[in-house]
Design a protein around this motif. Structure first.
Motif, mmCIF file in Angstrom:
data_model
loop_
_atom_site.group_PDB
_atom_site.id
_atom_site.type_symbol
_atom_site.label_atom_id
_atom_site.label_comp_id
_atom_site.label_asym_id
_atom_site.label_seq_id
_atom_site.Cartn_x
_atom_site.Cartn_y
_atom_site.Cartn_z
ATOM 1 N N ALA A 7 0.755 -1.268 0.035
ATOM 2 C CA ALA A 7 0.092 -0.155 0.104
ATOM 3 C C ALA A 7 0.766 1.398 -0.026
ATOM 4 O O ALA A 7 0.979 1.932 0.843
ATOM 5 C CB ALA A 7 -0.900 0.036 1.127
ATOM 6 N N PRO A 8 1.250 1.648 -1.140
ATOM 7 C CA PRO A 8 2.274 2.675 -1.319
ATOM 8 C C PRO A 8 1.323 4.261 -1.261
ATOM 9 O O PRO A 8 0.297 4.098 -1.743
ATOM 10 C CB PRO A 8 2.925 2.570 -2.504
ATOM 11 C CG PRO A 8 2.087 1.892 -3.432
ATOM 12 C CD PRO A 8 1.275 1.107 -2.457
ATOM 13 N N SER A 9 1.979 5.210 -0.443
ATOM 14 C CA SER A 9 1.383 6.290 -0.955
ATOM 15 C C SER A 9 2.069 7.107 -2.084
ATOM 16 O O SER A 9 3.256 7.247 -1.842
ATOM 17 C CB SER A 9 1.218 7.137 0.379
ATOM 18 O OG SER A 9 2.567 7.705 0.834
ATOM 19 N N PRO A 10 1.226 7.642 -2.928
ATOM 20 C CA PRO A 10 1.671 8.205 -4.016
ATOM 21 C C PRO A 10 2.165 9.636 -3.837
ATOM 22 O O PRO A 10 1.790 10.684 -4.312
ATOM 23 C CB PRO A 10 0.640 8.260 -5.265
ATOM 24 C CG PRO A 10 -0.651 8.133 -4.445
ATOM 25 C CD PRO A 10 -0.378 7.574 -2.952
ATOM 26 N N THR A 11 3.151 9.657 -3.213
ATOM 27 C CA THR A 11 3.702 11.048 -2.761
ATOM 28 C C THR A 11 5.245 11.258 -3.251
ATOM 29 O O THR A 11 5.880 12.205 -2.985
ATOM 30 C CB THR A 11 3.710 11.490 -1.236
ATOM 31 O OG1 THR A 11 4.439 10.217 -0.765
ATOM 32 C CG2 THR A 11 2.380 11.540 -0.621
ATOM 33 N N GLY A 12 5.619 10.058 -4.002
ATOM 34 C CA GLY A 12 7.078 10.218 -4.432
ATOM 35 C C GLY A 12 7.376 9.035 -5.377
ATOM 36 O O GLY A 12 6.457 8.298 -5.659
ATOM 37 N N PHE A 13 8.643 9.058 -5.824
ATOM 38 C CA PHE A 13 8.872 7.844 -6.843
ATOM 39 C C PHE A 13 8.798 6.654 -5.914
ATOM 40 O O PHE A 13 8.886 6.598 -4.737
ATOM 41 C CB PHE A 13 10.168 8.122 -7.477
ATOM 42 C CG PHE A 13 11.251 8.431 -6.531
ATOM 43 C CD1 PHE A 13 11.949 7.513 -5.959
ATOM 44 C CD2 PHE A 13 11.439 9.477 -5.991
ATOM 45 C CE1 PHE A 13 12.988 7.672 -4.957
ATOM 46 C CE2 PHE A 13 12.375 9.892 -5.059
ATOM 47 C CZ PHE A 13 13.162 8.806 -4.593
ATOM 48 N N LEU A 14 8.916 5.530 -6.690
ATOM 49 C CA LEU A 14 9.097 4.308 -5.886
ATOM 50 C C LEU A 14 10.434 4.066 -5.535
ATOM 51 O O LEU A 14 11.473 3.870 -6.632
ATOM 52 C CB LEU A 14 8.669 2.979 -6.830
ATOM 53 C CG LEU A 14 8.639 1.789 -6.307
ATOM 54 C CD1 LEU A 14 7.506 1.334 -5.341
ATOM 55 C CD2 LEU A 14 8.676 0.422 -7.420
ATOM 56 N N HIS A 15 10.773 4.025 -4.291
ATOM 57 C CA HIS A 15 12.027 3.921 -3.821
ATOM 58 C C HIS A 15 12.408 2.390 -3.430
ATOM 59 O O HIS A 15 11.430 1.676 -3.337
ATOM 60 C CB HIS A 15 12.536 4.783 -2.843
ATOM 61 C CG HIS A 15 11.999 4.744 -1.456
ATOM 62 N ND1 HIS A 15 12.325 3.875 -0.529
ATOM 63 C CD2 HIS A 15 11.190 5.530 -1.113
ATOM 64 C CE1 HIS A 15 11.947 3.904 0.432
ATOM 65 N NE2 HIS A 15 10.853 5.031 0.249
ATOM 66 N N VAL A 16 13.730 1.969 -3.375
ATOM 67 C CA VAL A 16 14.086 0.622 -3.283
ATOM 68 C C VAL A 16 13.609 -0.054 -1.687
ATOM 69 O O VAL A 16 13.202 -1.182 -1.704
ATOM 70 C CB VAL A 16 15.590 0.611 -2.974
ATOM 71 C CG1 VAL A 16 16.304 0.766 -4.345
ATOM 72 C CG2 VAL A 16 16.119 1.346 -1.894
ATOM 73 N N GLY A 17 13.230 0.814 -0.830
ATOM 74 C CA GLY A 17 12.587 0.255 0.351
ATOM 75 C C GLY A 17 11.378 -0.094 -0.001
ATOM 76 O O GLY A 17 10.925 -1.334 0.447
#
Length: 487
Positions: A7-17
């Motif tokens: 469940a990512p929050s779209p406030t930035g690019f997809l990072h490695v974590g």
RNA sequence: GGCGCUAUCGUCUAGGGGUUAGGACGGAAGAUUCUCAAUCUUCAAACCCGGGUUCGAUUCCCGGUAGCGCUACCA
């Protein structure tokens, strides 16, 4: 039925974590035959961006793992409000009419723990209703049990038994004054509704979990199983951020640098998880088979990248690079060709698939990142070799005269030798002997003439792929350069 | 400040009351070779500190220290 979610929050690019969290969830689902849910936690209207959504999908698509169901929190606001209302009606939440952020200034620099805004918790239902009806804005806060000696507890699959006194938990918000749900509410409401059975997420949520347990109980649901993952941190121990660490924390950077998704996934899995049997290089299926929550470590893991390194190879964690080389070597010629051809074409070179297939065995052991093909095999792609220092043509313990002698003789020999490995090998070695030179002294000038540099794939294979015409032309040029350098 | 989590080579990690503390990456040296790689061999390199428990702790417990997280009407 096991159900996990990313469940990512779209406030930035997809990072490695985030990518690792996704991968662990996916692996767990696949290992157990469960369902993988992708849910965009986009309740923070202020900070959400379309670009971020795209970046997340772009990164996930590259990982090529896929997912089974997809949801968007912003499309489920009704559910969140419904649950908030239910909690409120049970008396387990109250309206807080304190204007947004004024509490902040009071608290800023404060050395005290904030638990709730004064006066709001005790507001009578009547008074609360009256002010709400009058249109006064309010946030809805969870009424955490106070002074009852109660404690909140849960079992984390990684961190074990967790207990915290309710008195240490603040009255967190469920609904903002604009009616939008907070992360805590939306996340739990959706987890209940989507029947999520296991929440696998970053350890930064470990402390939040007490609040979530409270919400799950208030919503009449059973809290899922929790498994918190140790965080991925920068070499200095700080958390990964694009602002501070640059593009090395973005998944697409790995893609663009020439990582194979399989090796990137492999690398991430080894950060905070171990199969406990000393295996390092693992395929997707091996990871699925070996994955378990028990193998997850508790300490943060450093992604050992170097900021401001000269080459991509030095930028990334050496182990990631090594693993990538390892995976590249494991690919068939055809598979590698499919990866390499687009890169070569994008760089503006024309290569036939047949030629690529012939080149790959010569460079497969020599490239660590896919993009290395451009520097490892460049001389195969161009008609005209870029300029090089004629001094490079001079063999060990030799001089320009020897170089000229070697090249001239090579020219004669190659003119009537079949361009196949064995005949080339025999003819050139014989020539070296005739000239009274060591094999290396004979081969080096030819190699430089043909490749434009000293470090290159084995000579005979190279000549074979290049063909007689190109080889002869390049030797002629080398002789000319030698002559020019002399005068 | 409060609450919590964590602590094994430079990095990722295995292990666990008695071990020569294992592996991998990276580093160094060597072998091989037409260069570079790849491969193989060897070497250097770690249990944060202090107490306790114990015949014996790196391992279990407590404290310290350090790092990290949470402490928002961010997620």
């Amino acid at each position: 039925m096991l159900r996990v979610r990313f469940a990512p929050s779209p406030t930035g690019f997809l990072h490695v974590g985030s990518a690792r969290t996704f991968i662990f969830n996916w692996l767990y689902a696949r290992h157990k035959g469960g369902t993988m849910v992708l849910r965009l936690d986009d309740t923070d209207v202020e900070r959400n961006t379309e670009a971020s959504v795209n970046s997340i999908f772009e990164g996930l698509r590259w990982l090529d793992l896929g997912w089974d169901e997809e949801y968007k929190q912003s499309e489920r606001l009704g559910l969140h409000q419904q649950i908030a209302e239910a909690i409120f009606q049970k008396g387990m939440a109250y309206r807080d009419f304190t204007p947004a952020h004024i509490g902040d200034s009071e608290r800023s620099g404060a050395t005290q723990t904030w638990l709730f805004n004064p006066g709001m918790r005790e507001l009578s239902r009547k008074e609360s209703d009256r002010r709400a009806a009058a249109g006064e804005p309010f946030a809805l806060r969870f009424r955490v049990p106070r002074g009852t000696g109660e404690s909140v507890r849960f079992t984390d699959a990684v961190y074990g038994e967790q207990v915290k006194a309710a008195d240490d938990i603040e009255d967190f918000a469920l609904l903002r004054s604009d009616g939008m749900p907070t992360y805590h509410l939306a996340s739990c409401a959706d987890d209940v509704d989507l029947r999520i059975s296991h929440i696998i997420r970053g350890q930064d949520h470990l402390s939040n979990t007490y609040k979530h347990v409270l919400i799950f109980e208030a919503a009449g649901g059973q809290a899922p199983q929790f498994a918190h993952l140790p965080l991925l941190v920068a070499p200095d121990g700080s958390k990964l951020s694009k602002r501070k660490h640059g593009p090395v924390v973005s998944v697409t950077t790995y893609r663009d640098a020439g990582f194979l998704p399989a090796s990137f996934i492999n690398f991430l899995c080894l950060l905070g998880w171990s199969p406990k049997d000393d295996r390092e290089k693992m395929t997707r299926q091996e990871l699925i088979d070996a994955f378990s929550l028990e193998g997850i470590n508790r300490a943060n893991a450093v992604v050992n990248f170097k900021e401001s390194a000269a080459t991509p190879e030095e930028t990334f964690d050496p182990k990631a690079v090594w693993l990538n080389a390892e995976h590249i070597r494991g690919l068939s010629i055809e598979e590698l060709s499919a990866q390499l051809l687009p890169i070569v074409c994008a760089a503006g070179f024309q290569v036939s698939p047949e030629k690529m297939l012939a080149i790959i065995p010569l460079i497969r052991e020599r490239i660590k990142l896919l993009r290395d093909v451009l520097t490892a095999a460049d001389f195969f792609f161009v008609e005209q070799l870029p300029p090089y220092d004629p001094a490079e043509l001079i063999p060990q313990k030799g001089d320009a005269a020897m170089a000229a002698k070697v090249l001239t003789r090579a020219r004669e020999v190659l003119a009537h030798t079949e361009f196949k490995h064995d005949p080339l090998d025999q003819a050139l070695r014989a020539a070296a002997q005739e000239l009274g030179l060591k094999a290396g002294q004979m081969f080096q000038p030819i190699r430089v003439a043909v490749c434009g540099r000293k470090n290159a794939p084995p000579l005979f294979e190279t000549l074979e792929v290049l063909g007689r015409e190109t080889t002869m032309a390049r030797i002629d040029q080398a002789i000319a350069r030698l002559g020019a350098a002399k005068s």
